[in-house]
Design an enzyme around this catalytic site. Structure first.
Site, PDB file in Angstrom:
ATOM      1  N   VAL A 289       0.860  -0.787  -0.093  1.00  0.00           N
ATOM      2  CA  VAL A 289       0.242  -0.073   0.071  1.00  0.00           C
ATOM      3  C   VAL A 289       0.836   1.173   0.152  1.00  0.00           C
ATOM      4  O   VAL A 289       0.715   2.149  -0.639  1.00  0.00           O
ATOM      5  CB  VAL A 289      -0.991   0.372   1.110  1.00  0.00           C
ATOM      6  CG1 VAL A 289      -1.552   1.304   1.209  1.00  0.00           C
ATOM      7  CG2 VAL A 289      -1.829  -1.347   0.984  1.00  0.00           C
ATOM      8  N   GLU A 294      -2.093   4.866  -5.200  1.00  0.00           N
ATOM      9  CA  GLU A 294      -3.230   4.660  -5.666  1.00  0.00           C
ATOM     10  C   GLU A 294      -3.932   5.327  -5.713  1.00  0.00           C
ATOM     11  O   GLU A 294      -4.783   5.313  -7.469  1.00  0.00           O
ATOM     12  CB  GLU A 294      -4.071   4.009  -4.417  1.00  0.00           C
ATOM     13  CG  GLU A 294      -3.193   2.966  -3.755  1.00  0.00           C
ATOM     14  CD  GLU A 294      -2.752   3.189  -2.460  1.00  0.00           C
ATOM     15  OE1 GLU A 294      -1.972   4.228  -2.733  1.00  0.00           O
ATOM     16  OE2 GLU A 294      -2.875   2.365  -1.890  1.00  0.00           O
ATOM     17  N   ASP A 336      -5.020  23.844 -42.284  1.00  0.00           N
ATOM     18  CA  ASP A 336      -6.108  23.983 -43.871  1.00  0.00           C
ATOM     19  C   ASP A 336      -5.736  25.564 -43.317  1.00  0.00           C
ATOM     20  O   ASP A 336      -5.514  25.850 -42.301  1.00  0.00           O
ATOM     21  CB  ASP A 336      -7.228  23.249 -43.193  1.00  0.00           C
ATOM     22  CG  ASP A 336      -7.350  21.687 -43.538  1.00  0.00           C
ATOM     23  OD1 ASP A 336      -6.630  21.553 -44.631  1.00  0.00           O
ATOM     24  OD2 ASP A 336      -8.680  21.294 -43.070  1.00  0.00           O
ATOM     25  N   ASP A 611     -11.885  18.984 -41.938  1.00  0.00           N
ATOM     26  CA  ASP A 611     -13.454  18.533 -42.533  1.00  0.00           C
ATOM     27  C   ASP A 611     -14.149  18.507 -43.199  1.00  0.00           C
ATOM     28  O   ASP A 611     -15.367  17.958 -42.517  1.00  0.00           O
ATOM     29  CB  ASP A 611     -13.539  20.250 -42.591  1.00  0.00           C
ATOM     30  CG  ASP A 611     -12.858  21.177 -43.813  1.00  0.00           C
ATOM     31  OD1 ASP A 611     -13.300  19.731 -44.779  1.00  0.00           O
ATOM     32  OD2 ASP A 611     -12.726  21.927 -43.721  1.00  0.00           O
TER      33      ASP A 611
END
Length: 865
Positions: A289, A294, A336, A611
């Site tokens: 642990v 965690e 573009d 697009d």
């Protein structure tokens, strides 16, 4: 479109009467009952959606994580040795982690569904012999639909009627200019009698019979191909996965060694085997642990989710959470031109009237009435106003003339149009015959060389004067100079009577799709951040280079390449120069795929915009595919990681900045969380090696890792940008998320906290529970001080605005109050094995906790020095 090859030739080559017969329909359309039967047969007119995981599978996937698996084993082992309270906490942590991860993915999917709902359309169809407006998803083969300028085709149709019909097929073919349509059975353009789903009418009107819908249409077939592909992991996902594997292996290794060490020690001390096994297991669980962060999956998810919310406010919808960070690692953007760098609206930027060039503000309806009159009457576009939004319906150049007149309060009264000679690619001109006050006049516009060659006279200051050949050549030379600047020209003229010869030349209008105002600064910021930008456009060379220079993409350095040159260039030669090419002109979406593929092969992390339907493969191939929300197709959106709701290049740069901030904050969290883990390991190892009892129990370590680290870590992820992150080059694609300097800072802080806690635990006296409570509380307080250290790697905490991250200060306060509750509330005392502390204990604990701040300030000082 000959290369598309996605439609059966019978739909093009058959006579329209046979098409209607084969579809069992007429020009009067279908009945409602027949349409319902065909919906049952063919399905709804929708594109095939990408196969998505069920919610249950998404939830289960949250537990397929190395850190969670090790934690799960620790929980099972706790049950096996009868430590039920600890196992309950461990399993609760696992479930909470899974629920949070699932909710984040679920919300992201819902955002895309909202986006899809925004683009649903309606269509005019003939049902039961009358025109009706229905949702486009209810169209079926055999329906008769009406289309007009501004409409987006909701299905693929064979044309029955076409009046001056032109359609923009760029979303399907990449072709920049609208295509003329007719009902002719045979033509040079194989698909001239067919209008395709997803294309847009720019001029004229027509009627057609639906022949293909949904998945059977060309756009649907491409969508099906795209939906079958899988996308790889982003850099952050890979880094977190590698880190998780390393920590999992480290956890198992350390826990196994300590399990054996404690078991042997117990046996040698004549401890009963069962007791020795329980103590060994408890120690192994505690170390497992302690080793595992965690909270890592939760905090990463929350950090990315917060990033998506910030981007949503800035007009971007992120389809995958980790894509935000991946965009922050981008080294190359392929963008573009139209609509992304420019505003996607043609504007009149100059004019040639009265034999001289004028700026837009110099063009006056009172002085230049004929110029405005021709632009208004010889025009099929119209303007639609909704609130403050002005929409152009029809051809963008004609729309620009309308807007130019509207902005100058010019509007000609309604007149009778006797005849129209539509624009065609052979004549390169359009004319209309108008009757006004009993007099007929032909108003004409078209390509400058065509109009000027047909002109006999010129209008100057309201008077008609002769136009010589020398005058014509002089005007054309000036026109070519403007064309070299990337401007598109349109000539205007008129002729009394019904004729297109011996025209009176009135002037030239010059058009441009202006650069977005924020683009230049965004490009400059990209260069400062070490990100290269290349523009890919289907426009001619002059237009492309002009915009690229204005935007700052093309300077003294940088290569330019045409689509044809790219086709002819050997792959090896292109790979050698691809990093230096900044403008691609006369390029198609297919060239875009080759560009992205080559850039990735030479080691670039590529973001690409798109697009159209044919942009989808490039969007899918890129590290980050960015589609357009305003003009983009559904297929492009499905293939992309992120959707720009404003189609704006600046939003991409905003995303890059946010991605870098997020990644930097995740590193801060890792430094914070792992220094806690190192401190816990140091504390536990030291205690075991010296024969001392366990200073912290598994449930206490979980409390530190989840509850105490959780809120501060989450708010640490909201930390504003510190330093000059956008002035540093992008991280290398395969660079580890943690570097040597970060590891050193974690070890220094971890050792300071671990040893400090151990010293208090072994020297405070009292019962074991009392000593554990004091050690537990000091270790928690260490974390609340250390989180302040982690706000910056090298800047002093005293140089950063203390109240800039108010959420962090609130989290620290809440966590401290929770720890007090754990120490003093009876119910929690039983759960966490604590006892009340005296005031004197706090006078030791709080000053001791600030030693970690002093240690880190010394480290930062040496780094700055």
């Amino acid at each position: 479109m000959e290369d598309l090859g996605l439609i059966d030739p019978k739909w093009i080559n058959e006579d329209i009467k046979n098409i209607l017969k084969n579809l069992d329909t007429t020009k009067e359309g279908l009945s409602t009952s027949e349409a319902e039967k065909r919906i049952a047969k063919y399905g709804y007119n929708e594109l095939p959606s990408v196969k998505k995981e069920s919610n249950f599978k998404k939830f289960i996937n949250q537990f397929k994580n190395n850190l969670i698996i090790v934690l799960l084993l620790a929980g099972i082992l706790s049950v096996a040795i009868g430590n039920l309270k600890d196992s309950v906490v461990i399993f609760l942590v696992i479930v909470v982690n899974g629920v949070m991860g699932f909710l984040q993915e679920y919300r992201a999917d819902k955002a895309i569904e909202v986006l899809k709902a925004m683009v649903q359309s309606k269509v005019i169809v003939i049902r039961d012999g009358t025109k009706k407006e229905i949702p486009s998803r209810e169209l079926v083969p055999g329906d008769i639909i009406h289309i007009e300028d501004g409409d987006k085709l909701s299905a693929t149709v064979r044309l029955i009627e076409a009046i001056n019909l032109q359609i923009d097929e760029s979303s399907l073919t990449g072709e920049s200019f609208p295509v003329s349509k007719s009902v002719d059975l045979k033509s040079e353009e194989g698909y001239s009698n067919t209008a395709f789903m997803g294309t847009v009418v720019t001029r004229g009107r027509g009627t057609g019979v639906v022949i293909l819908t949904g998945k059977d249409s060309p756009i649907g077939k491409i969508s099906s191909l795209i939906s079958m592909e899988e996308r790889g992991s982003t850099p952050l996902e890979k880094n977190i996965d590698i880190l998780g594997k390393k920590l999992g292996m480290l956890s198992v290794g350390i826990s196994s060694v300590l399990f054996i060490m404690v078991l042997v020690r117990g046996i040698l001390a004549s401890m009963p085997i069962r007791d020795a096994l329980i103590e060994s297991a408890l120690t192994a669980i505690s170390l497992a642990v302690a080793t595992i962060p965690e909270g890592l999956p939760i905090v990463v998810l929350v950090t990315l989710a917060l990033g998506t919310q910030i981007l949503a406010k800035n007009n971007a919808i992120v389809r995958k959470l980790a894509a935000v960070e991946a965009l922050g690692t981008t080294t190359f953007i392929c963008t573009d031109k139209t609509g992304t760098l420019t505003i996607n609206r043609m504007s009149v930027v100059s004019a040639f009237i009265n034999n001289k060039f004028l700026e837009p503000n110099e063009v006056d309806p009172k002085k230049h009435e004929m110029f405005f009159k021709i632009g208004e009457l010889c025009n099929n576009a119209h303007l639609k106003t909704e609130g403050d939004k002005l929409e152009i319906i029809g051809d963008p150049v004609e729309g620009a003339l309308k807007v130019f007149a509207k902005n100058r309060n010019y509007h000609h009264h309604r007149v009778e149009r006797i005849k129209e000679n539509p624009f065609d690619s052979e004549k390169m001109m359009m004319s209309v015959l108008i009757e006004e006050n009993g007099k007929r006049t032909t108003y004409i516009k078209g390509a400058p060389r065509v109009i000027i060659s047909r002109s006999k006279n010129i209008l100057i200051e309201g008077k008609v004067k002769s136009l010589s050949e020398a005058d014509k050549e002089g005007i054309l030379v000036k026109n070519r100079e403007y064309a070299a600047q990337g401007l598109r020209a349109l000539a205007l003229g008129y002729k009394e009577g019904d004729s297109e010869e011996d025209i009176v030349f009135v002037g030239l209008a010059f058009f441009k799709d202006p650069l977005r105002t924020e683009v230049k600064d965004a490009i400059a910021l990209c260069k400062k951040a070490g990100i290269k930008v290349a523009m890919i456009t289907g426009d001619q060379k002059e237009t492309g280079l002009s915009i690229a220079r204005e935007a700052g993409i093309l300077g003294k350095e940088g290569l330019t390449l045409s689509g044809k040159e790219l086709d002819e260039m050997p792959k090896e030669k292109f790979a050698a120069i691809v990093k230096d090419v900044v403008v691609y002109y006369r390029a198609s979406p297919f060239h875009k795929v080759k560009i992205v593929e080559t850039l990735k092969e030479v080691g670039e992390v590529v973001a690409v915009t798109g697009d159209g339907v044919n942009d989808a493969p490039a969007l899918k191939m890129a590290d980050i595919g960015v589609s357009m929300g305003l003009i983009g197709t559904d297929v492009a959106r499905e293939a992309s990681n992120m959707v720009l709701m404003d189609d704006n290049f600046n939003t991409i740069v905003t995303a890059i900045r946010e991605g870098r901030r997020i990644y930097d904050n995740i590193r801060k969290f890792l430094r914070y969380q792992l220094s806690t883990n190192i401190g816990a390991i140091m504390l536990m190892f030291t205690a075991i090696m010296t024969g001392a009892p366990l200073p912290l129990l598994p449930v206490q370590i979980l409390w530190v890792n989840i509850i105490m680290d959780g809120p501060p870590a989450v708010t640490l992820s909201m930390e504003p940008l510190h330093g000059a992150l956008m002035e540093k080059p992008p991280r290398k694609k395969n660079a580890p998320i943690l570097t040597s300097p970060l590891y050193l800072s974690m070890f220094i802080a971890g050792i300071a906290m671990g040893l400090g806690t151990y010293i208090l635990f072994t020297n405070i006296g009292g019962s074991l529970d009392y000593a554990r409570t004091a050690a537990f509380t000091l270790f928690v307080t260490y974390q609340l001080v250390n989180v302040l250290n982690c706000r910056s790697f090298d800047q002093s905490i005293f140089k950063i605005n203390f109240f800039e991250n108010k959420g962090l200060l609130l989290a620290i306060s809440i966590s401290f109050l929770l720890q007090i509750a754990v120490v003093y509330v009876p119910f929690l005392q039983g759960f966490f094995h604590t006892v009340p502390l005296a005031l004197n204990d706090w006078l030791i604990i709080i000053p001791s906790a600030f030693t970690v701040l002093v240690v880190d300030e010394v480290r930062k000082y040496f780094i700055r020095s």
